[in-house]
Design a protein around this motif. Sequence first.
Motif, PDB file in Angstrom:
ATOM      1  N   LEU A 121      59.890 -15.641  64.899  1.00 43.90           N
ATOM      2  CA  LEU A 121      60.821 -16.142  63.905  1.00 43.90           C
ATOM      3  C   LEU A 121      62.225 -16.013  64.462  1.00 43.90           C
ATOM      4  O   LEU A 121      62.410 -15.445  65.538  1.00 43.90           O
ATOM      5  N   ARG A 122      63.190 -16.572  63.741  1.00 39.60           N
ATOM      6  CA  ARG A 122      64.598 -16.463  64.146  1.00 39.60           C
ATOM      7  C   ARG A 122      65.391 -15.800  63.034  1.00 39.60           C
ATOM      8  O   ARG A 122      65.086 -15.968  61.856  1.00 39.60           O
ATOM      9  N   ASP A 123      66.437 -15.065  63.454  1.00 41.26           N
ATOM     10  CA  ASP A 123      67.351 -14.517  62.460  1.00 41.26           C
ATOM     11  C   ASP A 123      68.417 -15.565  62.149  1.00 41.26           C
ATOM     12  O   ASP A 123      68.393 -16.664  62.718  1.00 41.26           O
ATOM     13  N   PRO A 124      69.362 -15.289  61.251  1.00 40.02           N
ATOM     14  CA  PRO A 124      70.347 -16.309  60.867  1.00 40.02           C
ATOM     15  C   PRO A 124      71.225 -16.821  62.014  1.00 40.02           C
ATOM     16  O   PRO A 124      71.758 -17.923  61.937  1.00 40.02           O
ATOM     17  N   ASP A 125      71.390 -16.041  63.080  1.00 38.84           N
ATOM     18  CA  ASP A 125      72.184 -16.486  64.225  1.00 38.84           C
ATOM     19  C   ASP A 125      71.346 -17.192  65.279  1.00 38.84           C
ATOM     20  O   ASP A 125      71.866 -17.617  66.296  1.00 38.84           O
ATOM     21  N   GLY A 126      70.038 -17.278  65.049  1.00 39.24           N
ATOM     22  CA  GLY A 126      69.162 -17.939  66.004  1.00 39.24           C
ATOM     23  C   GLY A 126      68.502 -16.999  66.998  1.00 39.24           C
ATOM     24  O   GLY A 126      67.778 -17.441  67.886  1.00 39.24           O
ATOM     25  N   TYR A 127      68.745 -15.680  66.866  1.00 42.06           N
ATOM     26  CA  TYR A 127      68.069 -14.737  67.762  1.00 42.06           C
ATOM     27  C   TYR A 127      66.564 -14.815  67.532  1.00 42.06           C
ATOM     28  O   TYR A 127      66.092 -14.842  66.396  1.00 42.06           O
ATOM     29  N   LEU A 128      65.830 -14.847  68.619  1.00 41.05           N
ATOM     30  CA  LEU A 128      64.381 -14.910  68.569  1.00 41.05           C
ATOM     31  C   LEU A 128      63.816 -13.511  68.321  1.00 41.05           C
ATOM     32  O   LEU A 128      64.284 -12.533  68.911  1.00 41.05           O
ATOM     33  N   ILE A 129      62.827 -13.426  67.449  1.00 42.55           N
ATOM     34  CA  ILE A 129      62.160 -12.159  67.146  1.00 42.55           C
ATOM     35  C   ILE A 129      60.662 -12.378  67.302  1.00 42.55           C
ATOM     36  O   ILE A 129      60.085 -13.235  66.639  1.00 42.55           O
ATOM     37  N   GLU A 130      60.047 -11.619  68.195  1.00 43.79           N
ATOM     38  CA  GLU A 130      58.593 -11.660  68.352  1.00 43.79           C
ATOM     39  C   GLU A 130      57.981 -10.617  67.442  1.00 43.79           C
ATOM     40  O   GLU A 130      58.453  -9.489  67.371  1.00 43.79           O
ATOM     41  N   VAL A 131      56.920 -11.000  66.742  1.00 47.14           N
ATOM     42  CA  VAL A 131      56.141 -10.075  65.928  1.00 47.14           C
ATOM     43  C   VAL A 131      54.741 -10.079  66.506  1.00 47.14           C
ATOM     44  O   VAL A 131      54.123 -11.138  66.643  1.00 47.14           O
ATOM     45  N   GLY A 132      54.256  -8.902  66.878  1.00 44.94           N
ATOM     46  CA  GLY A 132      52.940  -8.834  67.508  1.00 44.94           C
ATOM     47  C   GLY A 132      52.090  -7.686  67.007  1.00 44.94           C
ATOM     48  O   GLY A 132      52.608  -6.664  66.556  1.00 44.94           O
ATOM     49  N   GLN A 133      50.789  -7.885  67.101  1.00 41.50           N
ATOM     50  CA  GLN A 133      49.813  -6.852  66.768  1.00 41.50           C
ATOM     51  C   GLN A 133      48.843  -6.746  67.933  1.00 41.50           C
ATOM     52  O   GLN A 133      48.182  -7.730  68.294  1.00 41.50           O
ATOM     53  N   ALA A 134      48.752  -5.564  68.530  1.00 46.87           N
ATOM     54  CA  ALA A 134      47.826  -5.353  69.643  1.00 46.87           C
ATOM     55  C   ALA A 134      46.391  -5.512  69.146  1.00 46.87           C
ATOM     56  O   ALA A 134      46.015  -4.987  68.111  1.00 46.87           O
ATOM     57  N   THR A 135      45.621  -6.289  69.884  1.00 46.11           N
ATOM     58  CA  THR A 135      44.204  -6.484  69.562  1.00 46.11           C
ATOM     59  C   THR A 135      43.413  -6.259  70.841  1.00 46.11           C
ATOM     60  O   THR A 135      42.979  -5.154  71.120  1.00 46.11           O
ATOM     61  N   GLY A 136      43.255  -7.286  71.660  1.00 45.32           N
ATOM     62  CA  GLY A 136      42.512  -7.166  72.903  1.00 45.32           C
ATOM     63  C   GLY A 136      43.072  -6.118  73.848  1.00 45.32           C
ATOM     64  O   GLY A 136      42.328  -5.475  74.589  1.00 45.32           O
TER      65      GLY A 136
END
Length: 150
Positions: A121-136
Amino acid sequence: MRQEDLPVPATGLLLTHFLTVADVARSRAFYTDVLGGEVVLAENPCIVKLANSWLIMNPGGGPTPDKPGVTLRPPDDPDTATSFLNIRVADIDACYRLWSGKGAEFLTPPIDRKAELRCYLRDPDGYLIEVGQATGLLRGVLADPPAGNG
């Protein structure tokens, strides 16, 4: 402001992340209202405690004596990133639903990348944010090489 909430290590070091933002109030609201952070200091600089880390936000500006020749500004091209926040969660589907319901706009829903489930997703300034969940990764399955690296 409680002193124990400030990012001040008793020993060693503590990692925080600084974001140059166009509108401190708008960014503060995103990181607190949408992502669930806690305001430690509202301005000069804005400090938001997010889980076990801190974000420090201030408007851009020109050089200072301790960073001569360096100008800070928010990203000007949302399609080019040189760094991004990486948030690890225990339940990415629940996180995706919760933050989407609070107004977060994800680029895609969570995608299975073998080592992890991941979305951005992006914050209001356009910074990229990765959201992850370890699985494999928990079973020794590694991620595919980055695009363009074979």
